[in-house]
Design an enzyme around this catalytic site. Structure first.
Site, PDB file in Angstrom:
ATOM      1  N   PHE A 133       0.864  -1.190   0.000  1.00  0.00           N
ATOM      2  CA  PHE A 133       0.000   0.000   0.000  1.00  0.00           C
ATOM      3  C   PHE A 133       0.896   1.233   0.000  1.00  0.00           C
ATOM      4  CE2 PHE A 133      -2.440   3.202   2.413  1.00  0.00           C
ATOM      5  CZ  PHE A 133      -3.747   3.054   1.940  1.00  0.00           C
ATOM      6  N   ARG A 276      15.644 -13.856  39.055  1.00  0.00           N
ATOM      7  CA  ARG A 276      16.918 -13.134  39.162  1.00  0.00           C
ATOM      8  C   ARG A 276      17.155 -12.705  40.620  1.00  0.00           C
ATOM      9  NH1 ARG A 276      21.975 -12.251  37.295  1.00  0.00           N
ATOM     10  NH2 ARG A 276      22.649 -10.119  37.785  1.00  0.00           N
ATOM     11  N   GLN A 287      10.527  -3.519  46.579  1.00  0.00           N
ATOM     12  CA  GLN A 287       9.355  -2.650  46.397  1.00  0.00           C
ATOM     13  C   GLN A 287       9.433  -1.833  45.101  1.00  0.00           C
ATOM     14  OE1 GLN A 287       8.769  -0.334  49.943  1.00  0.00           O
ATOM     15  NE2 GLN A 287       8.172  -2.113  51.151  1.00  0.00           N
ATOM     16  N   GLY A 347      18.040  -5.447  33.397  1.00  0.00           N
ATOM     17  CA  GLY A 347      19.449  -5.078  33.522  1.00  0.00           C
ATOM     18  C   GLY A 347      20.207  -5.323  32.225  1.00  0.00           C
ATOM     19  N   GLU A 371       1.338   4.613  10.270  1.00  0.00           N
ATOM     20  CA  GLU A 371      -0.128   4.676  10.456  1.00  0.00           C
ATOM     21  C   GLU A 371      -0.533   5.934  11.212  1.00  0.00           C
ATOM     22  OE1 GLU A 371      -2.273   3.052   9.115  1.00  0.00           O
ATOM     23  OE2 GLU A 371      -1.285   1.233   8.417  1.00  0.00           O
TER      24      GLU A 371
END
Ligand code: TGC
Ligand code: FAD
Length: 392
Positions: A133, A276, A287, A347, A371
């Site tokens: 296209f 890990r 946290q 990492g 797009e």
């Protein structure tokens, strides 16, 4: 024990059994056939388009949301879910399916003659032929209204001249839907033409050294005095609204597709984070990591719910272009943010092809741009809100 992020949103309950079965089938194919190969294709900067086209055809995903002519005729939600499963492996795979089904096939399905439909749609649906296209030009990307590619009347024929840029599948396609400005004196409207590969004056040159969407073919198309009969013109396409209507279809696929990439990033990162160990604990137990995981899960789930909502609107025939823009803007923006955040959790491992995350992140740079760039979609939404166009 980890849980899949989307489980928290109970999205399965929002999908009909038939839709879920289609998603499962595409996922099986994507995981068994495509996932084992994708890192190699990406690294080599290649995609075995011909081979895959037939396999996608057999799977029934090419033009799957279109009716008749060998197309599967599924609903929009099923199509969206299929896009998500393909893009969970790589944006280049969804890109192939989007361009074939939503741009090349849709342009013929919506704007083509019966003869054009009979000639191309069954082969494109089966993957025996590949389509592309061509709307974007070197100097006209976000602003296709300025296109310079011209279509001049010469007796009963048309003669096309111009260049199209960044065309997915361009150098492997059997047929290109090419958009051109009519310059026959009485009419300067945009028209669509079907240009078969091999037509004298029509050449395609692959664009090399891409750093994004490497498992996808991107090309420049040159039309130098390409002579076509009037039967090559899409008879129902009059004006720029025609190509833009095709874009709505492909953009809709991206609303779901980009979230497939984001889901894959998040799932693989979650799996990594629980295994890990640093400071004698899995990094998933910190946290700060959990905050990242929670925030990303929230954005993925919100995006998925919006995608399903837009899918239901589309199936009801009630979706508006600015709603598709909202979805494309949100899905791609959040998917890129998720991919980049996941990369931090991985990492150093995150910079390799052993994990899908950075591959998704660099692919999504293309998805952000093609797009309609995120800026264009913001402006579409801004116009819908204010009634004021801010494009020019
Ligand atoms: P504007 O004056 O607003 O509109 C011209 C005519 O088009 C109608 N229209 C739409 N119709 C259907 N769907 C839409 N989304 C439409 N947007 C506009 C409009 O009603 C009007 O109709 P009429 O009858 O009044 O003439 O046009 P504009 O020149 O101001 O442009 C508006 C703008 C900026 C939104 C548009 O140009 C745009 O969308 N630009 C972004 C270009 C773009 O997205 N290009 C994508 C190329 S294809 C591609 O990237 C494939 S990547 C595939 C892959 O690998 O997955
Ligand atoms: P530009 O339009 O030059 O934009 C550059 C920057 O300027 C962007 O950030 C843009 O948002 C910003 N900008 C432009 N105008 C404004 C404005 N009014 N206000 C604010 N900011 C503005 N096209 C096809 O036709 N067919 C394809 O199959 C196809 N496949 C593609 C595959 C890939 C991998 C890529 C990268 C592109 C593809 N494209 C395809 C082209 C794509 O649609 C264009 O790249 C896109 O529309 C942007 O055009 P551009 O690259 O010329 O950028």
């Amino acid at each position: 024990m980890t849980r899949r992020p989307l489980e928290l949103f109970a999205v399965d309950g929002l999908v009909e059994p038939e839709e879920a079965e289609i998603a499962r089938t595409v996922r099986r194919f994507a995981e068994d056939r495509l996932r084992p190969e994708i890192a190699d294709w990406f690294e080599a900067g290649t995609l075995p388009v011909r081979e895959l086209a037939k396999e996608f055809g057999a799977l029934g995903v090419l033009g799957m949301h279109l009716d008749g002519h060998g197309c599967a005729g599924t609903n929009a939600v099923s199509y969206g879910l299929a896009c998500a499963e393909l893009e969970a492996v790589d944006s280049g795979l969804r890109s192939f399916v989007s361009v074939q089904g939503s741009l090349a096939m849709f342009s013929i399905h919506r704007f083509g003659s019966d003869e054009q439909k009979r000639e191309w749609l069954p082969r494109l649906a089966a993957g025996e032929a590949v389509g592309c296209f061509g709307l974007t030009e070197p100097d006209f990307g976000s602003n296709p209204a300025g296109m310079r590619t011209s279509a001049r009347r010469d007796g009963a024929d048309w003669v096309l001249d111009g260049t199209k840029m960044w065309i997915t599948n361009g150098s492997v396609a059997d047929v290109a839907t090419v958009w051109a400005r009519c310059i026959d004196g009485r009419d300067d409207g945009v028209r669509g033409f079907l240009v078969p590969a091999g037509t004298p004056g029509f050449t395609a040159r692959p664009i090399p050294r891409k750093l994004s969407l490497r498992a996808s073919v991107t090309a420049e198309l040159v039309l130098d005095g390409v002579r076509l009969p009037d039967s090559a013109r899409l008879p129902l396409a009059t004006g720029l609204g025609a190509p833009l209507a095709c874009l709505n279809e492909a953009r809709f696929g991206i609303v779901f597709g980009a979230l497939g990439a984001a889901r894959d990033c998040l799932e693989s990162t979650l799996d990594y984070a629980v295994h890990r160990v640093q400071f004698d604990r899995p990094i998933a137990g910190f946290q700060l990591t959990q905050q990242k995981l929670a925030d990303m899960t929230l954005e993925l789930g919100k995006g998925w719910l919006l995608a399903l909502h837009l899918g239901r609107l589309k199936d009801a025939g009630a979706i508006r272009p600015e709603q598709v823009s909202l979805g494309k803007l949100n899905s791609v923006r959040e998917a890129i943010a998720i991919a980049r955040e996941c990369r931090t959790i991985l990492g150093g491992s995150g910079i390799t092809l052993e994990y899908p995350v950075l591959r998704h992140a660099v692919n999504l740079e293309s998805v952000l741009t093609y797009e309609g760039t995120s800026e264009m979609h913001s402006l579409v939404v801004g116009q819908a809100l204010t009634g004021l166009g801010a494009f020019r």
